[in-house]
Design a protein around this motif. Structure first.
Motif, PDB file in Angstrom:
ATOM      1  N   MET A  14       0.849  -1.183   0.000  1.00 13.57           N
ATOM      2  CA  MET A  14       0.000   0.000   0.000  1.00 13.57           C
ATOM      3  C   MET A  14       0.892   1.243   0.000  1.00 13.57           C
ATOM      4  O   MET A  14       1.929   1.264   0.639  1.00 13.57           O
ATOM      5  N   GLU A  15       0.441   2.214  -0.756  1.00 15.64           N
ATOM      6  CA  GLU A  15       1.095   3.514  -0.756  1.00 15.64           C
ATOM      7  C   GLU A  15       0.010   4.559  -0.915  1.00 15.64           C
ATOM      8  O   GLU A  15      -0.824   4.471  -1.818  1.00 15.64           O
ATOM      9  N   ASP A  16       0.017   5.557  -0.049  1.00 13.66           N
ATOM     10  CA  ASP A  16      -1.041   6.577  -0.044  1.00 13.66           C
ATOM     11  C   ASP A  16      -2.416   5.915   0.050  1.00 13.66           C
ATOM     12  O   ASP A  16      -3.370   6.335  -0.602  1.00 13.66           O
ATOM     13  N   ASP A  17      -2.522   4.848   0.856  1.00 16.17           N
ATOM     14  CA  ASP A  17      -3.762   4.095   1.058  1.00 16.17           C
ATOM     15  C   ASP A  17      -4.305   3.465  -0.227  1.00 16.17           C
ATOM     16  O   ASP A  17      -5.498   3.189  -0.328  1.00 16.17           O
ATOM     17  N   GLN A  18      -3.446   3.242  -1.214  1.00 14.59           N
ATOM     18  CA  GLN A  18      -3.848   2.577  -2.449  1.00 14.59           C
ATOM     19  C   GLN A  18      -2.985   1.342  -2.655  1.00 14.59           C
ATOM     20  O   GLN A  18      -1.787   1.364  -2.364  1.00 14.59           O
ATOM     21  N   PRO A  19      -3.568   0.266  -3.188  1.00 10.11           N
ATOM     22  CA  PRO A  19      -2.756  -0.911  -3.483  1.00 10.11           C
ATOM     23  C   PRO A  19      -1.790  -0.616  -4.626  1.00 10.11           C
ATOM     24  O   PRO A  19      -2.128   0.111  -5.566  1.00 10.11           O
ATOM     25  N   VAL A  20      -0.584  -1.157  -4.521  1.00 11.47           N
ATOM     26  CA  VAL A  20       0.437  -0.959  -5.545  1.00 11.47           C
ATOM     27  C   VAL A  20       1.096  -2.292  -5.874  1.00 11.47           C
ATOM     28  O   VAL A  20       1.027  -3.246  -5.112  1.00 11.47           O
ATOM     29  N   ILE A  21       1.734  -2.324  -7.033  1.00 15.43           N
ATOM     30  CA  ILE A  21       2.592  -3.435  -7.443  1.00 15.43           C
ATOM     31  C   ILE A  21       4.006  -2.881  -7.442  1.00 15.43           C
ATOM     32  O   ILE A  21       4.253  -1.789  -7.964  1.00 15.43           O
ATOM     33  N   VAL A  22       4.932  -3.607  -6.862  1.00 18.49           N
ATOM     34  CA  VAL A  22       6.336  -3.181  -6.845  1.00 18.49           C
ATOM     35  C   VAL A  22       7.130  -4.143  -7.721  1.00 18.49           C
ATOM     36  O   VAL A  22       7.076  -5.357  -7.532  1.00 18.49           O
ATOM     37  N   PHE A  23       7.845  -3.578  -8.686  1.00 17.09           N
ATOM     38  CA  PHE A  23       8.643  -4.350  -9.637  1.00 17.09           C
ATOM     39  C   PHE A  23      10.088  -3.904  -9.495  1.00 17.09           C
ATOM     40  O   PHE A  23      10.390  -2.728  -9.635  1.00 17.09           O
ATOM     41  N   GLU A  24      10.963  -4.840  -9.173  1.00 19.12           N
ATOM     42  CA  GLU A  24      12.382  -4.535  -9.049  1.00 19.12           C
ATOM     43  C   GLU A  24      13.051  -4.738 -10.399  1.00 19.12           C
ATOM     44  O   GLU A  24      13.208  -5.872 -10.854  1.00 19.12           O
ATOM     45  N   ALA A  25      13.412  -3.639 -11.056  1.00 20.84           N
ATOM     46  CA  ALA A  25      14.073  -3.695 -12.354  1.00 20.84           C
ATOM     47  C   ALA A  25      15.561  -3.931 -12.122  1.00 20.84           C
ATOM     48  O   ALA A  25      16.240  -3.106 -11.518  1.00 20.84           O
ATOM     49  N   ALA A  26      16.066  -5.047 -12.600  1.00 24.86           N
ATOM     50  CA  ALA A  26      17.431  -5.478 -12.287  1.00 24.86           C
ATOM     51  C   ALA A  26      18.486  -4.951 -13.250  1.00 24.86           C
ATOM     52  O   ALA A  26      19.666  -5.234 -13.082  1.00 24.86           O
ATOM     53  N   GLY A  27      18.091  -4.206 -14.289  1.00 28.36           N
ATOM     54  CA  GLY A  27      19.060  -3.747 -15.267  1.00 28.36           C
ATOM     55  C   GLY A  27      19.394  -4.821 -16.293  1.00 28.36           C
ATOM     56  O   GLY A  27      20.336  -4.703 -17.063  1.00 28.36           O
ATOM     57  N   GLU A  28      18.633  -5.889 -16.290  1.00 33.86           N
ATOM     58  CA  GLU A  28      18.736  -6.958 -17.284  1.00 33.86           C
ATOM     59  C   GLU A  28      17.314  -7.383 -17.602  1.00 33.86           C
ATOM     60  O   GLU A  28      16.366  -6.892 -17.001  1.00 33.86           O
ATOM     61  N   TYR A  29      17.158  -8.297 -18.572  1.00 31.32           N
ATOM     62  CA  TYR A  29      15.807  -8.674 -18.941  1.00 31.32           C
ATOM     63  C   TYR A  29      15.083  -9.337 -17.766  1.00 31.32           C
ATOM     64  O   TYR A  29      15.585 -10.275 -17.151  1.00 31.32           O
ATOM     65  N   ALA A  30      13.904  -8.815 -17.453  1.00 33.24           N
ATOM     66  CA  ALA A  30      13.021  -9.391 -16.450  1.00 33.24           C
ATOM     67  C   ALA A  30      11.608  -8.920 -16.781  1.00 33.24           C
ATOM     68  O   ALA A  30      11.421  -7.791 -17.248  1.00 33.24           O
ATOM     69  N   ALA A  31      10.627  -9.777 -16.572  1.00 31.90           N
ATOM     70  CA  ALA A  31       9.254  -9.400 -16.891  1.00 31.90           C
ATOM     71  C   ALA A  31       8.280 -10.195 -16.041  1.00 31.90           C
ATOM     72  O   ALA A  31       8.574 -11.299 -15.592  1.00 31.90           O
ATOM     73  N   MET A  32       7.116  -9.591 -15.815  1.00 25.31           N
ATOM     74  CA  MET A  32       5.986 -10.318 -15.256  1.00 25.31           C
ATOM     75  C   MET A  32       4.846 -10.138 -16.242  1.00 25.31           C
ATOM     76  O   MET A  32       4.710  -9.081 -16.869  1.00 25.31           O
ATOM     77  N   SER A  33       4.067 -11.203 -16.418  1.00 22.64           N
ATOM     78  CA  SER A  33       3.036 -11.122 -17.447  1.00 22.64           C
ATOM     79  C   SER A  33       1.789 -11.893 -17.036  1.00 22.64           C
ATOM     80  O   SER A  33       1.823 -12.747 -16.148  1.00 22.64           O
ATOM     81  N   GLN A  34       0.717 -11.574 -17.729  1.00 26.47           N
ATOM     82  CA  GLN A  34      -0.553 -12.252 -17.545  1.00 26.47           C
ATOM     83  C   GLN A  34      -1.175 -12.455 -18.921  1.00 26.47           C
ATOM     84  O   GLN A  34      -1.347 -11.491 -19.671  1.00 26.47           O
ATOM     85  N   TYR A  35      -1.493 -13.709 -19.245  1.00 27.01           N
ATOM     86  CA  TYR A  35      -2.163 -14.011 -20.507  1.00 27.01           C
ATOM     87  C   TYR A  35      -3.664 -13.779 -20.335  1.00 27.01           C
ATOM     88  O   TYR A  35      -4.254 -14.172 -19.327  1.00 27.01           O
ATOM     89  N   LEU A  36      -4.278 -13.142 -21.334  1.00 26.86           N
ATOM     90  CA  LEU A  36      -5.720 -12.911 -21.335  1.00 26.86           C
ATOM     91  C   LEU A  36      -6.286 -13.285 -22.696  1.00 26.86           C
ATOM     92  O   LEU A  36      -5.629 -13.086 -23.717  1.00 26.86           O
ATOM     93  N   ARG A  37      -7.477 -13.803 -22.698  1.00 30.43           N
ATOM     94  CA  ARG A  37      -8.188 -14.034 -23.955  1.00 30.43           C
ATOM     95  C   ARG A  37      -9.279 -12.974 -24.010  1.00 30.43           C
ATOM     96  O   ARG A  37     -10.291 -13.066 -23.302  1.00 30.43           O
ATOM     97  N   LEU A  38      -9.043 -11.944 -24.832  1.00 33.09           N
ATOM     98  CA  LEU A  38      -9.949 -10.815 -24.945  1.00 33.09           C
ATOM     99  C   LEU A  38     -10.838 -10.975 -26.172  1.00 33.09           C
ATOM    100  O   LEU A  38     -10.670 -11.904 -26.958  1.00 33.09           O
ATOM    101  N   ARG A  39     -11.760 -10.047 -26.339  1.00 32.88           N
ATOM    102  CA  ARG A  39     -12.656 -10.079 -27.505  1.00 32.88           C
ATOM    103  C   ARG A  39     -11.819  -9.867 -28.770  1.00 32.88           C
ATOM    104  O   ARG A  39     -11.033  -8.919 -28.849  1.00 32.88           O
ATOM    105  N   PRO A  40     -11.943 -10.728 -29.765  1.00 30.56           N
ATOM    106  CA  PRO A  40     -11.150 -10.595 -30.995  1.00 30.56           C
ATOM    107  C   PRO A  40     -11.410  -9.281 -31.733  1.00 30.56           C
ATOM    108  O   PRO A  40     -12.521  -8.737 -31.693  1.00 30.56           O
ATOM    109  N   ASP A  41     -10.362  -8.789 -32.401  1.00 25.15           N
ATOM    110  CA  ASP A  41     -10.448  -7.597 -33.266  1.00 25.15           C
ATOM    111  C   ASP A  41     -11.139  -6.427 -32.574  1.00 25.15           C
ATOM    112  O   ASP A  41     -12.024  -5.779 -33.149  1.00 25.15           O
ATOM    113  N   THR A  42     -10.748  -6.166 -31.340  1.00 25.99           N
ATOM    114  CA  THR A  42     -11.378  -5.125 -30.527  1.00 25.99           C
ATOM    115  C   THR A  42     -10.312  -4.171 -29.992  1.00 25.99           C
ATOM    116  O   THR A  42      -9.208  -4.583 -29.661  1.00 25.99           O
TER     117      THR A  42
END
Length: 135
Positions: A1-29
């Protein structure tokens, strides 16, 4: 939490790193992916769309995140492919500064679009006078 809001903290290491989420969304939208970012690290907010066409295609839609002491809004507008396959990614690479990225208000929304009817009307852009359309 920061300023009473939920946050995500990502530590960028200066090399390739990623977090991802696959979604199946509405096609051609049309969609808008957005959020607010701050911190000492650099990275990107990405929507990667894929198609099942031959040959298969993967298209990345990026917003670059720069280090900042204040909240900066970043957004990516993209159209899903023929099947709606989409990866939402927050990442960094060797060309981005190492450090912490704090993220809040991350959201994905479908953009409202209106169908076009009739012929497009060309509008001159080099005219010194305002262009007025009267009904």
């Amino acid at each position: 939490m920061e300023d009473d809001q939920p946050v995500i903290v990502f530590e960028a290491a200066g090399e390739y790193a990623a977090m991802s989420q696959y979604l199946r969304l509405r096609p051609d939208t049309l969609y808008r992916l957005s959020g607010e970012f701050k911190g000492t690290g650099g990275g990107y907010l990405r929507a990667r769309t894929r198609t099942d066409l031959e040959p298969p295609q993967s298209i990345k839609h990026d917003a670059i995140i720069h280090p900042s002491d204040t909240w900066q809004r970043h957004e990516v507008v993209f159209v899903t492919g023929d099947r709606g396959h989409t990866d939402i990614i927050i990442g960094t690479d060797t060309d981005k500064p190492a450090g912490r990225i704090t993220i809040r208000n991350l959201q994905l929304v479908e953009e409202v679009t209106q169908p076009m009817f009739g012929q497009a009307i060309p509008i001159p852009v080099d005219n010194a006078e305002p262009f007025v359309i009267k009904a």
